[in-house]
Design an enzyme around this catalytic site. Structure first.
Site, mmCIF file in Angstrom:
data_model
loop_
_atom_site.group_PDB
_atom_site.id
_atom_site.type_symbol
_atom_site.label_atom_id
_atom_site.label_comp_id
_atom_site.label_asym_id
_atom_site.label_seq_id
_atom_site.Cartn_x
_atom_site.Cartn_y
_atom_site.Cartn_z
ATOM 1 N N ASN A 43 0.818 -1.216 0.000
ATOM 2 C CA ASN A 43 0.000 0.000 0.000
ATOM 3 C C ASN A 43 0.853 1.269 0.000
ATOM 4 O O ASN A 43 0.332 2.371 0.190
ATOM 5 C CB ASN A 43 -0.929 0.026 1.214
ATOM 6 C CG ASN A 43 -2.024 -1.023 1.121
ATOM 7 O OD1 ASN A 43 -2.362 -1.483 0.042
ATOM 8 N ND2 ASN A 43 -2.576 -1.396 2.257
ATOM 9 N N HIS A 131 -15.191 -1.275 3.386
ATOM 10 C CA HIS A 131 -14.164 -2.004 4.118
ATOM 11 C C HIS A 131 -14.716 -2.590 5.414
ATOM 12 O O HIS A 131 -15.670 -2.072 5.999
ATOM 13 C CB HIS A 131 -12.997 -1.047 4.429
ATOM 14 C CG HIS A 131 -11.789 -1.729 4.972
ATOM 15 N ND1 HIS A 131 -11.542 -1.833 6.322
ATOM 16 C CD2 HIS A 131 -10.758 -2.354 4.354
ATOM 17 C CE1 HIS A 131 -10.401 -2.474 6.515
ATOM 18 N NE2 HIS A 131 -9.909 -2.804 5.341
ATOM 19 N N GLU A 175 -16.532 4.154 0.558
ATOM 20 C CA GLU A 175 -15.139 4.441 0.238
ATOM 21 C C GLU A 175 -15.128 5.245 -1.052
ATOM 22 O O GLU A 175 -16.110 5.250 -1.795
ATOM 23 C CB GLU A 175 -14.353 3.144 0.044
ATOM 24 C CG GLU A 175 -14.217 2.305 1.301
ATOM 25 C CD GLU A 175 -13.420 1.036 1.063
ATOM 26 O OE1 GLU A 175 -12.193 1.137 0.836
ATOM 27 O OE2 GLU A 175 -14.015 -0.054 1.104
ATOM 28 N N SER A 179 -11.229 -0.990 -1.911
ATOM 29 C CA SER A 179 -9.958 -1.647 -1.626
ATOM 30 C C SER A 179 -9.753 -2.977 -2.340
ATOM 31 O O SER A 179 -8.618 -3.409 -2.518
ATOM 32 C CB SER A 179 -9.817 -1.865 -0.118
ATOM 33 O OG SER A 179 -10.887 -2.657 0.383
ATOM 34 N N ASP A 205 -14.594 7.508 3.001
ATOM 35 C CA ASP A 205 -13.274 7.032 3.409
ATOM 36 C C ASP A 205 -12.344 7.064 2.196
ATOM 37 O O ASP A 205 -12.532 6.322 1.237
ATOM 38 C CB ASP A 205 -13.391 5.611 3.957
ATOM 39 C CG ASP A 205 -12.072 5.089 4.529
ATOM 40 O OD1 ASP A 205 -11.021 5.693 4.248
ATOM 41 O OD2 ASP A 205 -12.105 4.068 5.240
ATOM 42 N N HIS A 208 -7.604 4.782 0.267
ATOM 43 C CA HIS A 208 -6.812 4.350 -0.890
ATOM 44 C C HIS A 208 -6.687 5.449 -1.951
ATOM 45 O O HIS A 208 -6.185 5.184 -3.043
ATOM 46 C CB HIS A 208 -7.431 3.097 -1.498
ATOM 47 C CG HIS A 208 -7.411 1.931 -0.568
ATOM 48 N ND1 HIS A 208 -6.319 1.109 -0.416
ATOM 49 C CD2 HIS A 208 -8.354 1.469 0.299
ATOM 50 C CE1 HIS A 208 -6.590 0.178 0.499
ATOM 51 N NE2 HIS A 208 -7.809 0.378 0.942
ATOM 52 N N LYS A 239 -0.869 4.377 4.123
ATOM 53 C CA LYS A 239 -0.770 3.809 2.780
ATOM 54 C C LYS A 239 0.122 4.728 1.933
ATOM 55 O O LYS A 239 1.331 4.693 2.081
ATOM 56 C CB LYS A 239 -2.166 3.605 2.210
ATOM 57 C CG LYS A 239 -2.960 2.558 2.997
ATOM 58 C CD LYS A 239 -4.346 2.360 2.477
ATOM 59 C CE LYS A 239 -5.044 1.186 3.170
ATOM 60 N NZ LYS A 239 -5.226 1.352 4.620
#
Length: 395
Positions: A43, A131, A175, A179, A205, A208, A239
């Site tokens: 990540n 997630h 997200e 992910s 979120d 990533h 990450k």
């Protein structure tokens, strides 16, 4: 007494038994059992954790500073060092938001914020593929929650039309970059939906996406021009930011409320001030990292194109799934990739739905074009030999 050994045997029998891998890290390379492999499961999206120049510059500063290596307390007692306040002010100013709050991890954030804000008059609504930490936040809240079909905003709107009159507030959680599939939420669509309902809050979120998306690396929300429109904007430092911890951008009112009610924040020893200083050091440099972001985007598109029909068509980011299907086949494919010098790991249920076990390629900016070409050459042969060439492409 629960028969743990039986359960472990069952996991092993269906190819789902996991173990902690032993590996020696050498920058973007991993050495395991005497073999050196390119790390394609990291990540560290911008390659900052492997950047010795940045690390040495920070360590030079740290040696001459009085920055402690431990906070030795929760922030509400004696652990609220100046480094925290500097980072939170920097975050709020950079994102153009009223306030920011830093947490120990993304898991802490997602399992703490939602339960703190929710009560019996709150409905939580989350994308089906959020997630596990957000799912745990839903469960820990102890209040009602619903799931909408993945990125299906018509389904979400149906839920909102029906449920918003029944609750004091509704929190919609998603997200931005997902992910496991590497696809991306339509944040502008979500913001437009939110504005139609006065009692809806939007929780996004960006774990990533922070660092790798947007002109300054501030995530998909920056890319979409809606940084000011997301009520609860969450991201992680562990990450692309090559550090540890997480953040929330929100109103001053919500920040104060969380400080008084969020259990993981109240009852955890704070991250070391030196760790927070490292995060600040890197965050200040994000706007200057467009070359890394552009290279990462280019190699990601190349890999996704090669995996069309096998998961590549799903991805819109640096996370590219190679969907195999059966657990055993996925494990064997991952082993073959490692034997050929590519460190890849299988992802199996319950992390992903049954029948969609996959290799999750997680690309970083320090993977060169030549290294990507070598991976593509092997993948193409593997697709033809094992799964059939559905793309009609050659490399």
């Amino acid at each position: 007494m629960k028969d743990y050994q039986k359960i472990l045997h069952e996991l092993a029998a269906n190819g789902s038994l996991r173990s902690l891998p032993h590996a020696v890290h050498q920058g973007k390379w991993i050495e395991q059992d005497g073999q050196r492999m390119l790390n394609l499961s990291s990540n560290d999206y911008l390659g900052l954790a492997n950047d010795r120049e940045l690390r040495n510059e920070f360590l030079d500063w740290l040696r001459d500073s009085d920055c402690p290596l431990s906070s030795s307390s929760s922030r509400l007692l004696t652990g609220n060092f100046t480094e925290y306040e500097v980072l939170e002010q920097l975050l709020a100013e950079t994102f153009g938001r009223e306030a920011a709050l830093v947490f120990n991890s993304g898991y802490h954030a997602n399992t703490g914020i939602l339960p703190a804000l929710a009560d019996k008059q709150t409905l939580l609504v989350a994308d089906k593929l959020v997630h596990a930490s957000i799912i745990d936040g839903l469960l820990l809240s102890g209040t009602s929650f619903l799931r909408y079909r993945h990125n299906d905003y018509e389904h979400l709107e149906q839920i909102l039309q029906k449920e918003t009159p029944r609750y004091e507030q509704v929190i919609v959680a998603t997200e931005s970059v997902f992910s496991m599939d590497g696809d991306v939420a339509d944040l502008n669509r979500l913001v437009a939906l939110k504005h139609n309902y006065p009692n809806v809050l939007l929780y996004v979120d960006e774990a990533h996406a922070i660092g790798v998306r947007g002109s300054r690396g501030l995530g998909v929300a920056e890319e979409c021009g809606c940084l000011q429109d997301i009520d609860l904007l969450v991201g992680t430092f562990g990450k692309a930011m090559a550090s540890m911890g997480a953040y929330l951008l929100c109103s001053q009112e919500i920040r104060t409320y969380l400080i008084n009610t969020m259990r993981p924040l109240i009852f955890s020893t704070a991250l070391p001030p030196a760790q927070i200083a490292w995060t600040t050091f890197l965050f200040r440099r994000l706007p200057q990292m467009n070359v890394r972001r552009q290279h990462l985007a280019a190699i990601s598109r190349k890999l996704a194109a090669a995996l069309q029909g096998h998961g590549g068509e799903i991805s819109r980011s640096h996370i590219v799934p190679f969907i195999i299907g059966a657990n055993e086949d996925c494990v064997l494919t991952a082993e073959e990739l490692r034997r050929h010098g590519f460190y890849c790991l299988p992802v199996r249920p319950p992390t992903v739905p049954k029948g969609t076990s996959r290799i999750r390629f997680s690309l970083t900016a320090d993977v060169t074009t030549e290294e990507m070409d070598a991976l593509l050459a092997y993948i193409f042969e593997n697709l033809e030999e094992k799964f059939g060439n559905t793309t009609g492409k050659t490399i």
